[in-house]
Every structure is written in C-alpha cells, then in structure tokens.
Motif scaffolding. Structure first.
Motif, PDB file in Angstrom:
ATOM      1  N   LEU A 167      16.568  -4.170  38.678  1.00 19.15           N
ATOM      2  CA  LEU A 167      17.184  -2.892  38.311  1.00 19.15           C
ATOM      3  C   LEU A 167      18.633  -2.769  38.730  1.00 19.15           C
ATOM      4  CD1 LEU A 167      14.277  -0.533  39.430  1.00 19.15           C
ATOM      5  CD2 LEU A 167      15.021  -0.941  37.063  1.00 19.15           C
ATOM      6  N   GLU A 168      19.456  -2.212  37.844  1.00 16.39           N
ATOM      7  CA  GLU A 168      20.739  -1.632  38.241  1.00 16.39           C
ATOM      8  C   GLU A 168      20.385  -0.369  39.022  1.00 16.39           C
ATOM      9  OE1 GLU A 168      23.432   0.122  38.592  1.00 16.39           O
ATOM     10  OE2 GLU A 168      25.174  -0.912  37.825  1.00 16.39           O
ATOM     11  N   HIS A 169      21.377   0.248  39.677  1.00 17.34           N
ATOM     12  CA  HIS A 169      21.063   1.397  40.516  1.00 17.34           C
ATOM     13  C   HIS A 169      21.166   2.709  39.752  1.00 17.34           C
ATOM     14  CE1 HIS A 169      22.328  -1.259  44.175  1.00 17.34           C
ATOM     15  NE2 HIS A 169      21.410  -1.800  43.413  1.00 17.34           N
ATOM     16  N   GLY A 170      21.309   2.621  38.434  1.00 17.82           N
ATOM     17  CA  GLY A 170      21.479   3.840  37.650  1.00 17.82           C
ATOM     18  C   GLY A 170      22.914   4.316  37.640  1.00 17.82           C
ATOM     19  N   ALA A 171      23.810   3.449  38.115  1.00 17.15           N
ATOM     20  CA  ALA A 171      25.229   3.800  38.218  1.00 17.15           C
ATOM     21  C   ALA A 171      26.047   2.655  37.598  1.00 17.15           C
ATOM     22  CB  ALA A 171      25.607   4.015  39.675  1.00 17.15           C
ATOM     23  N   PHE A 172      27.360   2.724  37.755  1.00 15.10           N
ATOM     24  CA  PHE A 172      28.230   1.621  37.334  1.00 15.10           C
ATOM     25  C   PHE A 172      28.550   0.793  38.584  1.00 15.10           C
ATOM     26  CE2 PHE A 172      29.058   5.065  34.268  1.00 15.10           C
ATOM     27  CZ  PHE A 172      28.904   4.418  33.056  1.00 15.10           C
ATOM     28  N   SER A 173      27.516   0.223  39.173  1.00 13.49           N
ATOM     29  CA  SER A 173      27.667  -0.351  40.517  1.00 13.49           C
ATOM     30  C   SER A 173      28.680  -1.487  40.579  1.00 13.49           C
ATOM     31  CB  SER A 173      26.318  -0.857  41.012  1.00 13.49           C
ATOM     32  OG  SER A 173      25.384   0.193  41.048  1.00 13.49           O
ATOM     33  N   ALA A 174      28.601  -2.415  39.628  1.00 12.21           N
ATOM     34  CA  ALA A 174      29.523  -3.557  39.663  1.00 12.21           C
ATOM     35  C   ALA A 174      30.943  -3.108  39.334  1.00 12.21           C
ATOM     36  CB  ALA A 174      29.061  -4.638  38.684  1.00 12.21           C
ATOM     37  N   ASP A 175      31.068  -2.177  38.397  1.00  9.22           N
ATOM     38  CA  ASP A 175      32.406  -1.660  38.072  1.00  9.22           C
ATOM     39  C   ASP A 175      33.066  -1.021  39.302  1.00  9.22           C
ATOM     40  OD1 ASP A 175      32.406  -2.436  35.429  1.00  9.22           O
ATOM     41  OD2 ASP A 175      31.917  -0.464  34.618  1.00  9.22           O
ATOM     42  N   PHE A 176      32.276  -0.266  40.054  1.00 10.43           N
ATOM     43  CA  PHE A 176      32.849   0.385  41.242  1.00 10.43           C
ATOM     44  C   PHE A 176      33.183  -0.637  42.320  1.00 10.43           C
ATOM     45  CE2 PHE A 176      32.995   5.055  41.177  1.00 10.43           C
ATOM     46  CZ  PHE A 176      32.473   5.298  39.930  1.00 10.43           C
ATOM     47  N   TYR A 177      32.311  -1.616  42.517  1.00 13.83           N
ATOM     48  CA  TYR A 177      32.625  -2.662  43.499  1.00 13.83           C
ATOM     49  C   TYR A 177      33.921  -3.379  43.112  1.00 13.83           C
ATOM     50  CZ  TYR A 177      29.159  -3.338  47.249  1.00 13.83           C
ATOM     51  OH  TYR A 177      28.429  -3.231  48.413  1.00 13.83           O
ATOM     52  N   GLY A 178      34.061  -3.707  41.831  1.00 19.15           N
ATOM     53  CA  GLY A 178      35.274  -4.393  41.382  1.00 19.15           C
ATOM     54  C   GLY A 178      36.507  -3.527  41.557  1.00 19.15           C
ATOM     55  N   ALA A 179      36.397  -2.261  41.199  1.00 17.30           N
ATOM     56  CA  ALA A 179      37.532  -1.346  41.320  1.00 17.30           C
ATOM     57  C   ALA A 179      37.949  -1.179  42.771  1.00 17.30           C
ATOM     58  CB  ALA A 179      37.167   0.018  40.722  1.00 17.30           C
ATOM     59  N   ASN A 180      36.969  -1.100  43.637  1.00 18.53           N
ATOM     60  CA  ASN A 180      37.213  -0.934  45.071  1.00 18.53           C
ATOM     61  C   ASN A 180      37.952  -2.148  45.625  1.00 18.53           C
ATOM     62  OD1 ASN A 180      36.925  -0.427  47.826  1.00 18.53           O
ATOM     63  ND2 ASN A 180      34.720  -0.761  47.865  1.00 18.53           N
ATOM     64  N   ALA A 181      37.451  -3.348  45.311  1.00 19.61           N
ATOM     65  CA  ALA A 181      38.111  -4.567  45.786  1.00 19.61           C
ATOM     66  C   ALA A 181      39.523  -4.667  45.213  1.00 19.61           C
ATOM     67  CB  ALA A 181      37.289  -5.798  45.398  1.00 19.61           C
ATOM     68  N   ALA A 182      39.673  -4.297  43.952  1.00 21.14           N
ATOM     69  CA  ALA A 182      40.994  -4.351  43.315  1.00 21.14           C
ATOM     70  C   ALA A 182      41.974  -3.430  44.032  1.00 21.14           C
ATOM     71  CB  ALA A 182      40.874  -3.968  41.841  1.00 21.14           C
ATOM     72  N   ALA A 183      41.498  -2.250  44.412  1.00 27.05           N
ATOM     73  CA  ALA A 183      42.385  -1.292  45.088  1.00 27.05           C
ATOM     74  C   ALA A 183      42.812  -1.823  46.452  1.00 27.05           C
ATOM     75  CB  ALA A 183      41.687   0.059  45.230  1.00 27.05           C
ATOM     76  N   ALA A 184      41.854  -2.359  47.219  1.00 29.35           N
ATOM     77  CA  ALA A 184      42.191  -2.840  48.564  1.00 29.35           C
ATOM     78  C   ALA A 184      43.144  -4.036  48.493  1.00 29.35           C
ATOM     79  CB  ALA A 184      40.909  -3.218  49.316  1.00 29.35           C
ATOM     80  N   TRP A 185      42.810  -4.993  47.642  1.00 33.78           N
ATOM     81  CA  TRP A 185      43.653  -6.199  47.556  1.00 33.78           C
ATOM     82  C   TRP A 185      44.979  -5.863  46.884  1.00 33.78           C
ATOM     83  CZ3 TRP A 185      41.917 -11.671  48.198  1.00 33.78           C
ATOM     84  CH2 TRP A 185      40.728 -11.757  48.952  1.00 33.78           C
ATOM     85  N   GLY A 186      44.955  -4.953  45.929  1.00 35.69           N
ATOM     86  CA  GLY A 186      46.183  -4.529  45.272  1.00 35.69           C
ATOM     87  C   GLY A 186      47.114  -3.799  46.233  1.00 35.69           C
TER      88      GLY A 186
END
Lengths: 404, 411
Positions: A167-186
């Motif tokens: 199951l996915e978690h009912g959210a955009f879990s991978a999209d949020f993880y990617g966005a979060n990492a992008a923000a920190a590294w960016g």
C-alpha cells in the motif's frame, strides 16, 4: 511583519502537480519570491485535480492547488515558443533557483537543460525533481507518485497484509519525500554558492530518495550481508507486542505497550485483568509470539472506550498509545489551534479558506502561508512589466501572440 | 569530522554542528548537513548507548554498538564524540564545543535539554548567534507537547494513519518510523533557512520543530477536502489521493509476491493502456469511456485490468506499458533495491569499509549534485572523533584529556 528568512531570494518554479510545487512552497513559506510559471489557458495540472467545492471542477478552486501554491506569484508563459523561451531565460537571468519537475525529454525539447540555462546565469541553482531521476534506464519513463513510491519497496516492506497488495499511504508520499530532499539540498547549494563557485544542477529522484533514506536505511545493510529480507506483515511490529492499530468504540487507536513500565501502565488502565499476569504475556517478545491470543483480549477493552479516553488514560499511565485521528480530528486539535498551525487565508473566489501552516517555526522570522495561490496569470503585468521592464506594448504583444 | 576537499567543494564547508540527536530523526539531520560538507559531531555516551546502535543484524554476526548494519546507513556522515552528560564536567565540555559551533540539533522531549543544563537559554549565552533545532514529537508548546509516541505511531496524530489501509477497511499500520527520516531531512532544511537568516542579520534562534506538524503536510490534500467540503474519508488504498484518475493501483503479476503499479490520470494514458492490452472488448465499455466514468467504475476496471496483468512478469510488463506512454513500474521488494537497473545505474547503494574494518552496504548521496559530490563516511564508531575534538578543537592537554577519560567524563 518581521523580516522573513529567505527575503531577497528569487525562485522560478516551472513545475506542476505535487513534487515541484511543494518544494517551491517550502521556499515561499519562508519569504522567497517564488514566481510560478504556468502554461497559458490550462495552467498547472493541479488546477484540474480536486478537491473542489461540491466536487465541481474549476481551475481557480482546486484545494490541492491552493495548498501547494500559497505565497507565490503566478505568470503564464508558453515555453514551447521562441518568445516564451526567451522570456523565461530573462526571468532566470536574475533568479537564484529554478525548480522544475518536467519529464527530462520535455526539458530537452524546450532547450532548457541545465547546460542551456546555466549559460545565461552561472550562479543559478537548478533542481529537477522526477519520479525516477535524470539518469538511468527509467529516466525517460512516464511516472507518478504511485510508481515512484512502489519502486522504492516502501509498501512491499512496510505497508499491507501478507499476500495482499502493498500500500501507498493514501498520500503523495514519494512526491513529498522528493520535494523535501530537494529543498534541503537546494538550500545548501544556494547557501554555498560562494564556496562552490556558482550554481549547480540537483537531480532528485523521488523513488531513490525514499528507497534510500526510509527503506534502505534499515534494510539494505542486513540484506547485503545475509541475503535475507523482510516483507510487510500487516501488524505494527511483528516481533514486539502490543504494537499495532486496533479498533475502539469510535474509531481506532495505536496500541503500544512494549517496555515493562508501559505494559504495567496499560494493565492499570485496563483494571489489572488476570490474563495480563499470565506467563505468556510477560515480555514484549513473548507477547508477540502469543499475539493471536492477546490482541482480541485488548480489543475487547478498546471497543468499550473512545480513542480520546484511551489516549488520555494511557498517556497518563506512561503507556504511549495514541488516537488514530481522522483528518477532521487532526484538523480540529486544540493543540494545533493553540500553536497557530491552522491558518485562514482569503481567496477571491473561495472566500476564507482554512489551510495548514508552515512545517516548522522560526521565532525570529516567522514563515508560513499568508497570501492565496495566484489566479492563472495574475502577476503577468507586474512580473513582465515591473520585474523584466517590458513596455505595456511588449506585454500586450506577448498576450496577443498567446505566449502569455 | 570535516568533509574538506578542494577539488570537490561542498557547499556547507565551515559549518560546524553539535548533534545531540538520537535514534533516527536527529541523526538524519546531521547526516544531511554532513553529506553537504558540514562538520557534524554526534554527542553520545557509553553510559547510555543510543538504542539504534543495538539494532540487529550485526556485522559478521557479532553484536556490538559499533556493528549494527541496520543503523549505519541512517547515521553515516555524523562524527561521534562521547560525553557522559550526567556529569557536570561533561556539560562544561559540551558547552565548550557549542561555543565553537554554528548549529545545535536535538530531538529529545521538550525540556530535556534544559534539564541537562544545556537549554537554549544557556547555549545562547555560550554562543549568542547559535541556531538550535529542537524537534520533539509535537513541538515545544501546546497541550499535547509532552505526548509520547513511537516513530511509527507519530503519524497517527497527523491524520495520516487514518487514510492508510485498504479501501473500506481499517487503517493499516506502517511498520516503521516513516516520519523519522522525513523529519531529519526537513530538519536540515530548517537549519539552513535559519543559518541563512543568521548570516544576514547576525541573529540566531531556537527553531521549534514539531514532527507532527511537519509530517502533517502530507495530509494537506485530504485536509483541504475537509476544509472545503467538510468531508473526511478513511483509507485510500492505492487509489489516487485526490481521485484524479483511474486505474490507479498495484496489480499482481506472475511470480511470488510480484506486483506492478499502474497510474492513469488522463485520456492519453488510458488510450495507451488500451492499446497495450490490444483493444479488449471490456475496455470499449461506456463504463470506461471518460475519466469520470473510469473513476465511478474503478472496482470493475481494476478487476478487468488485474485479470490481464496476472500473466506477465512485472518488469517486462512495465517496459511494455511504458512504450505506450503508460505510467507503470515494478513494485520492488527489498532485494530489488540492489538489483534494479535504475538504482544500480544511479549508485543509490554503495559498499563502504567501516572504521573497524568490515565492509557494509549503505546508501550514498540520495540526491545527485552536478558539482558537489558528497563524501560518504560510514559509521560512526562511537567516540571516533574524541581526539580531534577535545585535543585539537578544544585545546585540552594530554594529561587532562587522559584524566577526563579515566573519570568517565569523556565516556
């Protein structure tokens, strides 16, 4: 309002749907000037994804678009035209950061690769966020959150019952993880431009981020050494108990009582039933082996009580059980209201909208959503006229040509 | 441990971090900053070994706090010094270290650092422009601030668990602390935003980071449905989170526990899928004509699709569907992470040699920078940076250093 942390930073967001816009929102939350570039007429695809009031689609009324695009300015631009591309490059000339989440082939077609844009502005940091990344055999694949998430093994390992669908978690879990990492590294790449000697390109694969930092973190070392791996069990913790979600009178609770003090606390809350003294329930590992016998006995008790009572009594007794808050209950928590996490924002078509606030608090320079997402092309005049210094005639020309 | 290399400039060179973080979220803050060039020291003690150091399995099957294979990937990049913070002399050394740091990180409960005599009030006297990140479960204030959760149950307070599970069923638990590494990375972002502000204004601050609030952002789309329509729904399965397309799910393929994910969110992708299946009669039904029809009849649509998918190998089918423009990908199990061609091509997982000499597999740079390539250091071995920090950085002479070790202050 106090000066915000990222004031003076200019971000161009050539992104749609979830990953790129959430990354842009994180910068906008803390005061960066984020200019969102959308295709004319249709805009960001998220404008066509709900939730909408009464489920009636309207490009200015998407709740998803609202949540992801507060505090941004919005312009329209047809990048596929020469004039549109030139105008985007003008915007990038004085920008600090470009956030894009288009397919790699699309960026090549637009002649907007990192090599293309860095020629105009060598100090520009460019973030590309895609499901699979810019390199590797899947780099030109079509994909969404669901595909990236499940490529990471998160569901197969950690979510679902054995033999049934991961199951996915009912959210955009991978999209949020990617966005979060992008923000920190960016943010790091921006911070260190002086040390590094200019900008650079950050290639973020949502699948890779979550595969590495969540699943890989606590599985890959053991698998590589011993060639064995685990799968989802449908139970919170298969080797220790109680540690899972159980139904209660008005919903569900996360029932956790692993250490002796926690178990004794739970026993007290439950009125010290005799069965809890049995040898077969005397430590978390033995309890897990006898989980089939134990969980129904606990459930008999949880079914008689509300999630709020169970959480309050358990927490007071040193047992870390919690209520499974529905989305509505999560939204209505006095705790979050007192902390100011839930905010109201006035929108020209939607009226007063409730929204959730910044992901963290900076007391010296508060952030969080304050202004509504842009209407489609709302800031065309002030960005193309004011910022880029185009004359009224030039802007009118772009408009007449359908470029904006 | 510094990440300095003139041929590979890392953007956070010169930033020094004292990381009191423990278990998972706090160490990932340190890891993220370290990958990008910061000098990060995890402050820990043999007097109370961090529980994640004892997670099995262990290198070469031999238990020990420096041998947890399940821990090293998440911690790699942090250095380590040992201080028994129950002792006043250790607290003074911690303050001496903070005086030479830019950033302090901790993820204890609210007030724990104050109780140690190392709260923001004290540390900001030692180093006035210090940026301190505190990341307890539910923040530093509010009626729920002392709530106790485990990493895996923290998401219950954010509404996220309530939408995780099979459609129509009970919530299904996520079997590990999904929010921990997420909060670790977001915590690093918070630090960098605050350090940017410090550089411009000279002002440090105490970041109030609620892990509940940060992970609740993932509930944002569902929250908006509640805000707009007053609607709150249960588990969503693998359905589209905002019901913007169907089919949208995972389907069993040939083999043991093999699955493929398929997501269709527009007509073009639907037509691609129909073409890939060779235009079956069922796909021509009016029930599936428009996007709204497919959403309305999602159960029968998924049944039809599952019946077709079942005969295929997941990887071959994903490649075939991609040729038709359909968003499809294999569903990995843990073993696939080392063999999948995409992860292999990107070097997602790497083999390193631990300071104790054994080889182990961890993840490397999970974002690919065109210029700054993280130098990924394994471990840390507990106390590996004691010599450097206490003798070189703090300038403690040999005799006193030995005494501090003998007295189990440095311990």
């Amino acid at each position: 309002m106090a000066e915000r942390a990222l004031e003076g930073l200019r971000v161009v967001e050539l992104s749609q749907l979830v990953s790129g816009p959430y990354c842009g929102k994180l910068f906008a939350d803390f005061g960066a000037d984020v200019i969102k570039v959308e295709p004319p007429q249709t805009g960001d695809r998220a404008r066509h994804w709900g939730p909408f009031p009464n489920d009636e689609p309207h490009p200015e009324k998407s709740g998803l678009f609202f949540f992801l695009n507060t505090n941004k300015r919005g312009v329209t631009l047809d990048i596929a035209t020469d004039q549109g591309r030139e105008t985007l490059l003008e915007l990038l000339r004085d920008a600090d950061l470009l956030i894009e989440n288009n397919r790699a082939q699309t960026m090549r077609d637009w002649r907007l690769t990192y090599d293309d844009v860095s020629a105009y502005n060598p100090d520009l940091v460019m973030i590309s966020i895609t499901p699979f990344g810019q390199t590797g055999p899947y780099s030109d694949w079509n994909g969404y959150d669901l595909n990236a998430y499940h490529l990471s093994a998160t569901g197969h390992r950690y979510c679902g019952r054995p033999g049934e669908a991961p199951l996915e978690h009912g959210a955009f879990s991978a999209d949020f993880y990617g966005a979060n990492a992008a923000a920190a590294w960016g943010m790091a790449a921006l911070y260190g431009r002086g040390v590094v000697g200019g900008g650079q390109h950050l290639d973020v694969s949502c699948a890779e981020v979550i595969a590495a930092v969540f699943v890989g973190a606590q599985n890959i070392g053991g698998y590589a050494a011993n060639n064995v791996f685990e799968r989802r069990t449908g139970v919170g913790m298969p080797l220790g108990a109680p540690a899972t979600i159980l139904p209660c009178k008005d919903g569900h609770v996360w029932m956790l009582a692993l250490e002796p003090g926690q178990w004794n606390g739970l026993a007290g809350v439950m009125g010290n039933p005799d069965w809890m003294q049995l040898e077969m329930f005397q430590d978390m590992f033995v309890r897990a082996q006898n989980a089939d016998a134990m969980y129904p006995l606990i459930q008999q008790w949880t079914m008689e009580h509300t999630k709020a009572d169970i959480m309050e009594w358990c927490q007071a007794a040193g047992c870390p059980s919690t209520a499974i808050y529905t989305v509505a209950e999560a939204a209505e928590q006095p705790h979050l209201r007192e902390r100011g996490y839930i905010v109201d924002i006035e929108h020209p078509l939607l009226g007063k909208m409730r929204n959730i606030g910044a992901p963290f608090r900076l007391p010296a320079c508060p952030g969080g959503p304050a202004s509504p997402p842009p209407l489609l092309g709302q800031h065309n005049d002030e960005v193309y006229g004011g910022l880029l210094g185009k004359s009224d005639g030039e802007v009118a020309g772009l408009r007449a040509a359908g470029v904006i | 441990m510094a990440n300095n290399d003139n041929t590979n400039p890392l953007p956070l060179q010169g930033l020094r971090v004292a990381n009191f973080g423990w278990v998972w979220a706090g160490p990932v803050v340190g890891q993220t900053l370290s990958f990008l060039g910061a000098e990060v020291y995890k402050v820990e003690s043999r007097a109370r070994i961090d529980i994640n150091r004892n997670l099995p399995p262990f290198a070469e099957g031999e238990p020990g706090p420096d041998r947890s294979l399940q821990n090293h990937a998440g911690w790699a990049g942090n250095g380590s010094i040992t201080l028994n913070l129950k002792l006043d002399a250790a607290k003074e050394l911690a303050k001496d270290l903070v005086a030479q740091c830019d950033v302090v990180v901790e993820n204890f409960g609210p007030g724990a650092m104050d109780a140690l005599g190392l709260g923001y009030d004290v540390l900001s006297q030692v180093k006035p422009d210090i940026v301190m990140l505190s990341m307890p479960t539910a923040g530093l204030s509010g009626p729920l601030k002392d709530v106790r959760t485990y990493g895996m149950s923290l998401t219950s307070l954010a509404g996220l668990d309530s939408i995780t599970g099979y459609v129509g069923g009970d919530p299904i638990p996520v079997e590990n602390a999904f929010s921990d590494p997420y909060n670790g990375i977001m915590g690093a972002f918070a630090v960098l935003v605050a350090v940017t502000y410090r550089d411009r204004t000279g002002r440090g601050q105490h970041i109030d980071y609620s892990q509940q609030e940060a992970i609740m952002q993932l509930t944002g789309p569902a929250f908006m449905d509640y805000a707009i329509n007053g609607r709150t729904e249960g588990p969503k399965g693998n359905r589209h989170p905002v019901a913007a397309g169907a089919p949208h799910g995972v389907f069993p393929c040939a083999g043991d526990d093999r699955w493929i994910s398929i997501a269709v969110t527009n007509d073009e992708e639907w037509q691609g899928l129909v073409a890939a299946i060779d235009e079956p009669d069922w796909a021509a039904s009016d029930d599936f004509a428009a996007a709204a029809d497919r959403l309305q009849h999602v159960d029968t649509l998924h049944e039809q699709l599952a019946a077709w998918v079942a005969q295929f190998d997941d990887r071959e089918l994903a490649a075939r569907l991609q040729e038709h423009g359909v968003a499809a990908a294999p569903v990995s199990d843990v073993s696939d992470l080392l063999s999948d061609p995409q992860f292999k091509a990107r070097g997602t997982f790497i083999e390193v040699t631990h300071p104790l000499g054994f080889k182990e597999t961890i993840y490397g740079a999970y974002v690919k920078n065109s210029v700054s390539k993280p130098v990924v250091r394994p471990g840390p071995q507990i106390g590996q940076d004691n010599d450097h920090v206490f003798r070189e950085l703090l300038g403690i002479d040999e005799a006193r250093y030995r005494k501090l070790i003998d007295d189990e202050v440095i311990y």
